[in-house]
Design a protein around this motif. Structure first.
Motif, PDB file in Angstrom:
ATOM      1  N   THR A 157      17.792 -24.021 -20.821  1.00  0.00           N
ATOM      2  CA  THR A 157      17.286 -23.005 -19.911  1.00  0.00           C
ATOM      3  C   THR A 157      15.763 -22.997 -19.946  1.00  0.00           C
ATOM      4  O   THR A 157      15.139 -23.628 -20.813  1.00  0.00           O
ATOM      5  N   ALA A 158      15.172 -22.269 -19.014  1.00  0.00           N
ATOM      6  CA  ALA A 158      13.713 -22.145 -18.995  1.00  0.00           C
ATOM      7  C   ALA A 158      13.205 -21.587 -20.318  1.00  0.00           C
ATOM      8  O   ALA A 158      12.228 -22.094 -20.894  1.00  0.00           O
ATOM      9  N   GLU A 159      13.866 -20.555 -20.832  1.00  0.00           N
ATOM     10  CA  GLU A 159      13.430 -19.964 -22.099  1.00  0.00           C
ATOM     11  C   GLU A 159      13.538 -20.975 -23.240  1.00  0.00           C
ATOM     12  O   GLU A 159      12.622 -21.095 -24.069  1.00  0.00           O
ATOM     13  N   GLU A 160      14.623 -21.717 -23.285  1.00  0.00           N
ATOM     14  CA  GLU A 160      14.799 -22.705 -24.354  1.00  0.00           C
ATOM     15  C   GLU A 160      13.738 -23.800 -24.264  1.00  0.00           C
ATOM     16  O   GLU A 160      13.231 -24.272 -25.291  1.00  0.00           O
ATOM     17  N   ASN A 161      13.389 -24.213 -23.047  1.00  0.00           N
ATOM     18  CA  ASN A 161      12.333 -25.203 -22.867  1.00  0.00           C
ATOM     19  C   ASN A 161      10.988 -24.674 -23.337  1.00  0.00           C
ATOM     20  O   ASN A 161      10.216 -25.386 -24.003  1.00  0.00           O
ATOM     21  N   ILE A 162      10.697 -23.420 -23.021  1.00  0.00           N
ATOM     22  CA  ILE A 162       9.423 -22.822 -23.422  1.00  0.00           C
ATOM     23  C   ILE A 162       9.308 -22.752 -24.939  1.00  0.00           C
ATOM     24  O   ILE A 162       8.251 -23.018 -25.518  1.00  0.00           O
ATOM     25  N   LEU A 163      10.404 -22.421 -25.605  1.00  0.00           N
ATOM     26  CA  LEU A 163      10.385 -22.202 -27.052  1.00  0.00           C
ATOM     27  C   LEU A 163      10.609 -23.481 -27.863  1.00  0.00           C
ATOM     28  O   LEU A 163      10.518 -23.451 -29.093  1.00  0.00           O
ATOM     29  N   LEU A 164      10.868 -24.586 -27.180  1.00  0.00           N
ATOM     30  CA  LEU A 164      11.187 -25.826 -27.894  1.00  0.00           C
ATOM     31  C   LEU A 164      10.101 -26.257 -28.876  1.00  0.00           C
ATOM     32  O   LEU A 164      10.423 -26.620 -30.018  1.00  0.00           O
ATOM     33  N   PRO A 165       8.796 -26.227 -28.523  1.00  0.00           N
ATOM     34  CA  PRO A 165       7.785 -26.634 -29.511  1.00  0.00           C
ATOM     35  C   PRO A 165       7.814 -25.782 -30.774  1.00  0.00           C
ATOM     36  O   PRO A 165       7.639 -26.308 -31.884  1.00  0.00           O
ATOM     37  N   ALA A 195       6.062 -10.906 -28.749  1.00  0.00           N
ATOM     38  CA  ALA A 195       5.111 -10.171 -27.911  1.00  0.00           C
ATOM     39  C   ALA A 195       4.252 -11.146 -27.108  1.00  0.00           C
ATOM     40  O   ALA A 195       3.991 -10.929 -25.915  1.00  0.00           O
ATOM     41  N   TRP A 196       3.816 -12.227 -27.749  1.00  0.00           N
ATOM     42  CA  TRP A 196       3.035 -13.255 -27.072  1.00  0.00           C
ATOM     43  C   TRP A 196       3.884 -13.967 -26.023  1.00  0.00           C
ATOM     44  O   TRP A 196       3.431 -14.206 -24.898  1.00  0.00           O
ATOM     45  N   PHE A 197       5.116 -14.298 -26.382  1.00  0.00           N
ATOM     46  CA  PHE A 197       6.036 -14.921 -25.435  1.00  0.00           C
ATOM     47  C   PHE A 197       6.212 -14.036 -24.196  1.00  0.00           C
ATOM     48  O   PHE A 197       6.135 -14.514 -23.056  1.00  0.00           O
ATOM     49  N   THR A 247       2.571 -21.837 -28.259  1.00  0.00           N
ATOM     50  CA  THR A 247       2.166 -22.071 -29.646  1.00  0.00           C
ATOM     51  C   THR A 247       0.698 -21.748 -29.896  1.00  0.00           C
ATOM     52  O   THR A 247       0.187 -22.019 -30.986  1.00  0.00           O
ATOM     53  N   ARG A 248       0.015 -21.179 -28.899  1.00  0.00           N
ATOM     54  CA  ARG A 248      -1.421 -20.879 -28.999  1.00  0.00           C
ATOM     55  C   ARG A 248      -2.204 -22.104 -29.455  1.00  0.00           C
ATOM     56  O   ARG A 248      -2.902 -22.072 -30.483  1.00  0.00           O
ATOM     57  N   PRO A 249      -2.141 -23.198 -28.717  1.00  0.00           N
ATOM     58  CA  PRO A 249      -2.795 -24.425 -29.168  1.00  0.00           C
ATOM     59  C   PRO A 249      -4.311 -24.333 -29.081  1.00  0.00           C
ATOM     60  O   PRO A 249      -4.867 -23.498 -28.359  1.00  0.00           O
ATOM     61  N   ASP A 250      -4.989 -25.215 -29.800  1.00  0.00           N
ATOM     62  CA  ASP A 250      -6.441 -25.315 -29.694  1.00  0.00           C
ATOM     63  C   ASP A 250      -6.856 -25.862 -28.330  1.00  0.00           C
ATOM     64  O   ASP A 250      -7.951 -25.583 -27.856  1.00  0.00           O
ATOM     65  N   LEU A 251      -5.984 -26.658 -27.734  1.00  0.00           N
ATOM     66  CA  LEU A 251      -6.345 -27.399 -26.525  1.00  0.00           C
ATOM     67  C   LEU A 251      -5.115 -27.576 -25.653  1.00  0.00           C
ATOM     68  O   LEU A 251      -4.023 -27.853 -26.161  1.00  0.00           O
ATOM     69  N   ILE A 252      -5.281 -27.410 -24.343  1.00  0.00           N
ATOM     70  CA  ILE A 252      -4.245 -27.782 -23.381  1.00  0.00           C
ATOM     71  C   ILE A 252      -4.768 -28.962 -22.571  1.00  0.00           C
ATOM     72  O   ILE A 252      -5.877 -28.907 -22.018  1.00  0.00           O
ATOM     73  N   GLY A 310      -4.048 -21.817 -10.568  1.00  0.00           N
ATOM     74  CA  GLY A 310      -4.381 -20.431 -10.872  1.00  0.00           C
ATOM     75  C   GLY A 310      -3.906 -20.030 -12.262  1.00  0.00           C
ATOM     76  O   GLY A 310      -4.585 -19.267 -12.964  1.00  0.00           O
ATOM     77  N   LEU A 311      -2.748 -20.556 -12.668  1.00  0.00           N
ATOM     78  CA  LEU A 311      -2.227 -20.247 -13.999  1.00  0.00           C
ATOM     79  C   LEU A 311      -3.069 -20.893 -15.093  1.00  0.00           C
ATOM     80  O   LEU A 311      -3.325 -20.282 -16.136  1.00  0.00           O
ATOM     81  N   LEU A 312      -3.500 -22.132 -14.876  1.00  0.00           N
ATOM     82  CA  LEU A 312      -4.383 -22.775 -15.844  1.00  0.00           C
ATOM     83  C   LEU A 312      -5.716 -22.025 -15.925  1.00  0.00           C
ATOM     84  O   LEU A 312      -6.266 -21.821 -17.017  1.00  0.00           O
ATOM     85  N   ARG A 313      -6.220 -21.618 -14.755  1.00  0.00           N
ATOM     86  CA  ARG A 313      -7.452 -20.829 -14.729  1.00  0.00           C
ATOM     87  C   ARG A 313      -7.270 -19.519 -15.497  1.00  0.00           C
ATOM     88  O   ARG A 313      -8.145 -19.096 -16.264  1.00  0.00           O
ATOM     89  N   ALA A 314      -6.129 -18.871 -15.296  1.00  0.00           N
ATOM     90  CA  ALA A 314      -5.862 -17.605 -15.972  1.00  0.00           C
ATOM     91  C   ALA A 314      -5.707 -17.795 -17.472  1.00  0.00           C
ATOM     92  O   ALA A 314      -6.085 -16.921 -18.258  1.00  0.00           O
ATOM     93  N   SER A 315      -5.172 -18.937 -17.903  1.00  0.00           N
ATOM     94  CA  SER A 315      -5.013 -19.164 -19.341  1.00  0.00           C
ATOM     95  C   SER A 315      -6.377 -19.231 -20.024  1.00  0.00           C
ATOM     96  O   SER A 315      -6.508 -18.877 -21.203  1.00  0.00           O
ATOM     97  N   VAL A 316      -7.392 -19.677 -19.279  1.00  0.00           N
ATOM     98  CA  VAL A 316      -8.763 -19.670 -19.802  1.00  0.00           C
ATOM     99  C   VAL A 316      -9.341 -18.261 -19.742  1.00  0.00           C
ATOM    100  O   VAL A 316      -9.872 -17.741 -20.723  1.00  0.00           O
ATOM    101  N   ASP A 317      -9.224 -17.624 -18.575  1.00  0.00           N
ATOM    102  CA  ASP A 317      -9.864 -16.323 -18.374  1.00  0.00           C
ATOM    103  C   ASP A 317      -9.170 -15.198 -19.141  1.00  0.00           C
ATOM    104  O   ASP A 317      -9.829 -14.295 -19.660  1.00  0.00           O
ATOM    105  N   GLU A 318      -7.838 -15.231 -19.191  1.00  0.00           N
ATOM    106  CA  GLU A 318      -7.079 -14.154 -19.827  1.00  0.00           C
ATOM    107  C   GLU A 318      -6.885 -14.381 -21.328  1.00  0.00           C
ATOM    108  O   GLU A 318      -6.906 -13.430 -22.110  1.00  0.00           O
ATOM    109  N   PHE A 319      -6.682 -15.639 -21.734  1.00  0.00           N
ATOM    110  CA  PHE A 319      -6.320 -15.932 -23.116  1.00  0.00           C
ATOM    111  C   PHE A 319      -7.411 -16.674 -23.891  1.00  0.00           C
ATOM    112  O   PHE A 319      -7.244 -16.946 -25.078  1.00  0.00           O
TER     113      PHE A 319
END
Length: 283
Positions: free
Chosen positions: A130-138, A149-151, A187-192, A211-220
């Motif tokens: 599932t989408a959730e399982e794919n997200i949590l795989l790493p 909470a981060w998820f 996983t809160r990586p150092d680099l994407i 927009g999501l990549l931009r937001a990952s910089v601006d928001e996170f």
């Protein structure tokens, strides 16, 4: 979602780039990753290709950097080096305080798993999950407890809360790439690192992912490095690095699509002329 202001572009020249003056950048952020004198050669004799030729580059932390250049300029090879997916013949890649060349296979695998998030043109999702399982795989592969909470925050930002139980074939291309972005962030990586992340998407879905990549910089406060051939995509970045013949050919800060397209056209034309000159000299 915050939007990133666009300012006038500043093009920093190298040998092939048109001359302009680059303003000083006060308080430049620390580098998240540093490439020093990277050289990579494939093949032998007349078939030899050198996609990187003593290339050095700092990637600032908490910024969105796009890498562009003509075909064969070395941009994908550079991205693979920065992500620890390939090794240079000479030179060094350093992530934070970690030099990649000094690591064995197991340690390098841990760096890629724990400190780098990947977003590819092919979504690389596991079809049976599932989408959730794919997200949590790493996190599962790393044996790491999931920060729920981060998820939840990531899922909310990416608009995936109602899609978590869907499998990839039940999602649109844009939704699948959103899952891939969430997987890279969880996983809160150092680099994407993002390799042509909009290449398989229509324009609306591609704009959404950017927009999501931009937001990952601006928001996170995430650090993102993206290879792209699209001037519109590159203009979403804080900085565009231009390559030609395995070397830096210039850069733009706070770019516009028009400035990116003009700079890329200039560098591509210069690269073609240089290739023609080399071919003429070889005859």
């Amino acid at each position: 979602m915050n939007t990133h202001p666009r300012h006038s572009a500043t093009h920093t020249p190298a040998a092939q780039a048109p001359p302009t003056d680059r303003p000083q950048q006060p308080g430049r952020p620390r580098p998240a990753i540093r490439a020093a004198a990277l050289t990579k050669t494939y093949g032998m004799g007349d078939a030899q290709v050198r996609p990187l030729n003593s290339l050095s580059l700092d990637i600032a932390a908490g910024r969105f950097t796009a890498i562009m250049g003509p075909s064969g300029s070395g941009k994908s090879t550079l991205l693979n080096m920065l992500a620890g997916l390939d090794t240079p013949d000479s030179g060094e890649v350093t992530i934070g305080d970690t030099q990649l060349s000094g690591l064995g296979d197991a340690a390098l695998t841990r760096v890629r798993r724990d400190r780098i998030g990947f977003v590819f043109q092919a979504f690389n999702l596991v079809p049976a999950m599932t989408a959730e399982e794919n997200i949590l795989l790493p996190s599962q592969l790393a044996g790491r407890k999931v920060d729920r909470a981060w998820f939840a925050r990531i899922v909310e930002l990416l608009g995936l809360r109602d899609r978590l139980r869907h499998r990839p074939h039940e999602l649109s291309g844009g939704q699948q790439q959103r899952v891939a972005v969430a997987r890279a962030l969880v996983t809160r990586p150092d680099l994407i690192v993002a390799d042509e992340p909009t290449g398989n998407l229509d324009s609306a879905s591609g704009d959404e992912v950017l927009g999501l990549l931009r937001a990952s910089v601006d928001e996170f406060g995430q650090t993102v490095v993206m290879v792209t051939h699209d001037a519109q995509a590159a203009a979403r970045a804080d900085r565009v690095v231009l390559l030609a013949d395995g070397r830096l050919a210039g850069e733009l800060h706070s770019p516009t699509p028009e400035a990116v397209a003009q700079a890329l056209m200039h560098i591509t034309t210069s690269a073609h002329r240089a290739a023609e000159t080399r071919a003429g000299g070889a005859r």
